[in-house]
Scaffold this motif. Structure first.
Motif, PDB file in Angstrom:
ATOM      1  N   MET A   1       0.840  -1.188   0.000  1.00  0.00           N
ATOM      2  CA  MET A   1       0.000   0.000   0.000  1.00  0.00           C
ATOM      3  C   MET A   1       0.882   1.248   0.000  1.00  0.00           C
ATOM      4  O   MET A   1       1.848   1.335   0.736  1.00  0.00           O
ATOM      5  N   ARG A   2       0.511   2.224  -0.864  1.00  0.00           N
ATOM      6  CA  ARG A   2       1.268   3.463  -0.919  1.00  0.00           C
ATOM      7  C   ARG A   2       0.997   4.312   0.306  1.00  0.00           C
ATOM      8  O   ARG A   2      -0.124   4.433   0.759  1.00  0.00           O
ATOM      9  N   LYS A   3       2.069   4.901   0.821  1.00  0.00           N
ATOM     10  CA  LYS A   3       1.949   5.834   1.938  1.00  0.00           C
ATOM     11  C   LYS A   3       2.001   7.261   1.403  1.00  0.00           C
ATOM     12  O   LYS A   3       2.539   7.511   0.328  1.00  0.00           O
ATOM     13  N   THR A   4       1.459   8.157   2.176  1.00  0.00           N
ATOM     14  CA  THR A   4       1.469   9.565   1.785  1.00  0.00           C
ATOM     15  C   THR A   4       2.727  10.210   2.335  1.00  0.00           C
ATOM     16  O   THR A   4       2.921  10.281   3.537  1.00  0.00           O
TER      17      THR A   4
ATOM     18  N   GLU B   1      -0.187  23.939   2.372  1.00  0.00           N
ATOM     19  CA  GLU B   1      -0.569  23.686   3.767  1.00  0.00           C
ATOM     20  C   GLU B   1      -1.610  22.576   3.868  1.00  0.00           C
ATOM     21  O   GLU B   1      -1.563  21.754   4.776  1.00  0.00           O
ATOM     22  N   LEU B   2      -2.545  22.560   2.921  1.00  0.00           N
ATOM     23  CA  LEU B   2      -3.537  21.486   2.892  1.00  0.00           C
ATOM     24  C   LEU B   2      -2.848  20.129   2.734  1.00  0.00           C
ATOM     25  O   LEU B   2      -3.192  19.163   3.425  1.00  0.00           O
ATOM     26  N   LYS B   3      -1.876  20.054   1.843  1.00  0.00           N
ATOM     27  CA  LYS B   3      -1.154  18.801   1.617  1.00  0.00           C
ATOM     28  C   LYS B   3      -0.502  18.308   2.911  1.00  0.00           C
ATOM     29  O   LYS B   3      -0.594  17.125   3.249  1.00  0.00           O
ATOM     30  N   ILE B   4       0.151  19.215   3.628  1.00  0.00           N
ATOM     31  CA  ILE B   4       0.811  18.855   4.887  1.00  0.00           C
ATOM     32  C   ILE B   4      -0.218  18.326   5.891  1.00  0.00           C
ATOM     33  O   ILE B   4      -0.021  17.289   6.516  1.00  0.00           O
ATOM     34  N   ASN B   5      -1.311  19.060   6.036  1.00  0.00           N
ATOM     35  CA  ASN B   5      -2.334  18.662   7.006  1.00  0.00           C
ATOM     36  C   ASN B   5      -2.969  17.322   6.657  1.00  0.00           C
ATOM     37  O   ASN B   5      -3.174  16.472   7.538  1.00  0.00           O
ATOM     38  N   LEU B   6      -3.272  17.108   5.386  1.00  0.00           N
ATOM     39  CA  LEU B   6      -3.869  15.840   4.982  1.00  0.00           C
ATOM     40  C   LEU B   6      -2.885  14.683   5.125  1.00  0.00           C
ATOM     41  O   LEU B   6      -3.272  13.574   5.485  1.00  0.00           O
ATOM     42  N   ALA B   7      -1.619  14.936   4.846  1.00  0.00           N
ATOM     43  CA  ALA B   7      -0.603  13.884   4.993  1.00  0.00           C
ATOM     44  C   ALA B   7      -0.468  13.466   6.456  1.00  0.00           C
ATOM     45  O   ALA B   7      -0.282  12.285   6.757  1.00  0.00           O
ATOM     46  N   LYS B   8      -0.574  14.435   7.353  1.00  0.00           N
ATOM     47  CA  LYS B   8      -0.535  14.108   8.790  1.00  0.00           C
ATOM     48  C   LYS B   8      -1.780  13.330   9.199  1.00  0.00           C
ATOM     49  O   LYS B   8      -1.719  12.413  10.007  1.00  0.00           O
ATOM     50  N   GLN B   9      -2.912  13.716   8.629  1.00  0.00           N
ATOM     51  CA  GLN B   9      -4.182  13.087   8.966  1.00  0.00           C
ATOM     52  C   GLN B   9      -4.286  11.670   8.388  1.00  0.00           C
ATOM     53  O   GLN B   9      -4.866  10.789   9.013  1.00  0.00           O
TER      54      GLN B   9
ATOM     55  N   GLN C   1      -5.876  11.568  -1.124  1.00  0.00           N
ATOM     56  CA  GLN C   1      -6.185  11.958  -2.495  1.00  0.00           C
ATOM     57  C   GLN C   1      -7.618  12.486  -2.622  1.00  0.00           C
ATOM     58  O   GLN C   1      -7.852  13.494  -3.268  1.00  0.00           O
ATOM     59  N   GLU C   2      -8.563  11.787  -2.013  1.00  0.00           N
ATOM     60  CA  GLU C   2      -9.973  12.190  -2.103  1.00  0.00           C
ATOM     61  C   GLU C   2     -10.187  13.593  -1.538  1.00  0.00           C
ATOM     62  O   GLU C   2     -10.851  14.426  -2.157  1.00  0.00           O
ATOM     63  N   GLU C   3      -9.645  13.842  -0.364  1.00  0.00           N
ATOM     64  CA  GLU C   3      -9.858  15.144   0.271  1.00  0.00           C
ATOM     65  C   GLU C   3      -9.097  16.253  -0.458  1.00  0.00           C
ATOM     66  O   GLU C   3      -9.595  17.360  -0.601  1.00  0.00           O
ATOM     67  N   LYS C   4      -7.903  15.943  -0.932  1.00  0.00           N
ATOM     68  CA  LYS C   4      -7.134  16.931  -1.680  1.00  0.00           C
ATOM     69  C   LYS C   4      -7.860  17.282  -2.977  1.00  0.00           C
ATOM     70  O   LYS C   4      -7.900  18.446  -3.378  1.00  0.00           O
ATOM     71  N   GLN C   5      -8.486  16.282  -3.604  1.00  0.00           N
ATOM     72  CA  GLN C   5      -9.153  16.500  -4.885  1.00  0.00           C
ATOM     73  C   GLN C   5     -10.291  17.514  -4.782  1.00  0.00           C
ATOM     74  O   GLN C   5     -10.511  18.297  -5.702  1.00  0.00           O
ATOM     75  N   GLN C   6     -10.988  17.531  -3.665  1.00  0.00           N
ATOM     76  CA  GLN C   6     -12.060  18.511  -3.471  1.00  0.00           C
ATOM     77  C   GLN C   6     -11.504  19.940  -3.564  1.00  0.00           C
ATOM     78  O   GLN C   6     -12.087  20.811  -4.213  1.00  0.00           O
TER      79      GLN C   6
ATOM     80  N   LYS D   1     -11.852  22.992  -6.788  1.00  0.00           N
ATOM     81  CA  LYS D   1     -12.169  24.414  -6.609  1.00  0.00           C
ATOM     82  C   LYS D   1     -11.077  25.285  -7.234  1.00  0.00           C
ATOM     83  O   LYS D   1     -11.364  26.287  -7.899  1.00  0.00           O
ATOM     84  N   LEU D   2      -9.818  24.907  -7.022  1.00  0.00           N
ATOM     85  CA  LEU D   2      -8.710  25.666  -7.615  1.00  0.00           C
ATOM     86  C   LEU D   2      -8.754  25.626  -9.140  1.00  0.00           C
ATOM     87  O   LEU D   2      -8.471  26.628  -9.795  1.00  0.00           O
TER      88      LEU D   2
END
Length: 179
Positions: A1-4, A134-142, A151-156, A160-161
């Motif tokens: 399994m790939r890790k973030t 910053e979003l990437k860092i926070n999601l990677a920690k989460q 990936q799913e949460e980042k895609q949202q 928008k971007l």
């Protein structure tokens, strides 16, 4: 399994792109129209990225790309076909420890403009780029062990971007009244 895994932005990523660009140009030279470094590794102001170089290649005829699978394999790329995006050819390098993603589209594909608008928008809007990093860092920690959730949460956020980037590009390219 790939890790973030998220790393601070590095100049090495541009060097890695340039090194790979030369190899890919040689393989696809008969079909190649253009090639670009895209994604967060191409945007210093994002500040953080997965250490995977995203490469966008524009070709004359997308169907002919299938003729280059064996040459791409020699370079270490695994063909993933369209991988969920009609009209694309997608290749990954590095198995579970990926180093490169290659996205190939035929001239005229709207996906080309979308990718390039996204990059240019973030280059021209460093505050938005920083928020993305910053979003990437926070999601990677989460989600360090659950890459698909990252990936799913980042895609949202990315969706928008992309909307902002495409609108920004439309406004920049629209004729100005009175000129």
């Amino acid at each position: 399994m790939r890790k973030t895994k998220i790393d601070p932005w590095s100049e090495e990523w541009e060097k890695s792109y340039c090194h790979e660009e030369g190899k890919l140009k040689e393989v696809l030279k008969d079909e190649l129209v253009d090639i670009f470094h895209i994604g967060s590794t191409s945007i210093p102001t994002v500040g953080y990225a997965k250490p995977i170089i995203d490469i966008l290649i524009v070709v004359r005829n997308i169907v002919n790309v299938d003729l280059y699978k064996s040459k791409m394999l020699i370079l270490g790329y695994e063909s993933k076909g369209e991988n969920g995006i009609a009209g694309r050819r997608y290749f990954t390098k590095g198995k579970d420890n990926r180093t490169h993603h290659v996205h190939i589209f035929q001239m005229g594909s709207e996906f080309i403009k979308t990718h390039l608008n996204f990059k240019e928008y973030l280059l021209q809007n460093p505050i938005e780029a920083k928020k993305y990093g910053e979003l990437k860092i926070n999601l990677a920690k989460q989600y360090p062990e659950v890459h698909h959730k990252y990936q799913e949460e980042k895609q949202q956020f990315v969706n928008k971007l992309v909307g902002k980037a495409n609108e920004w590009a439309r406004q920049r390219n629209s004729p100005k009244l009175g000129n």
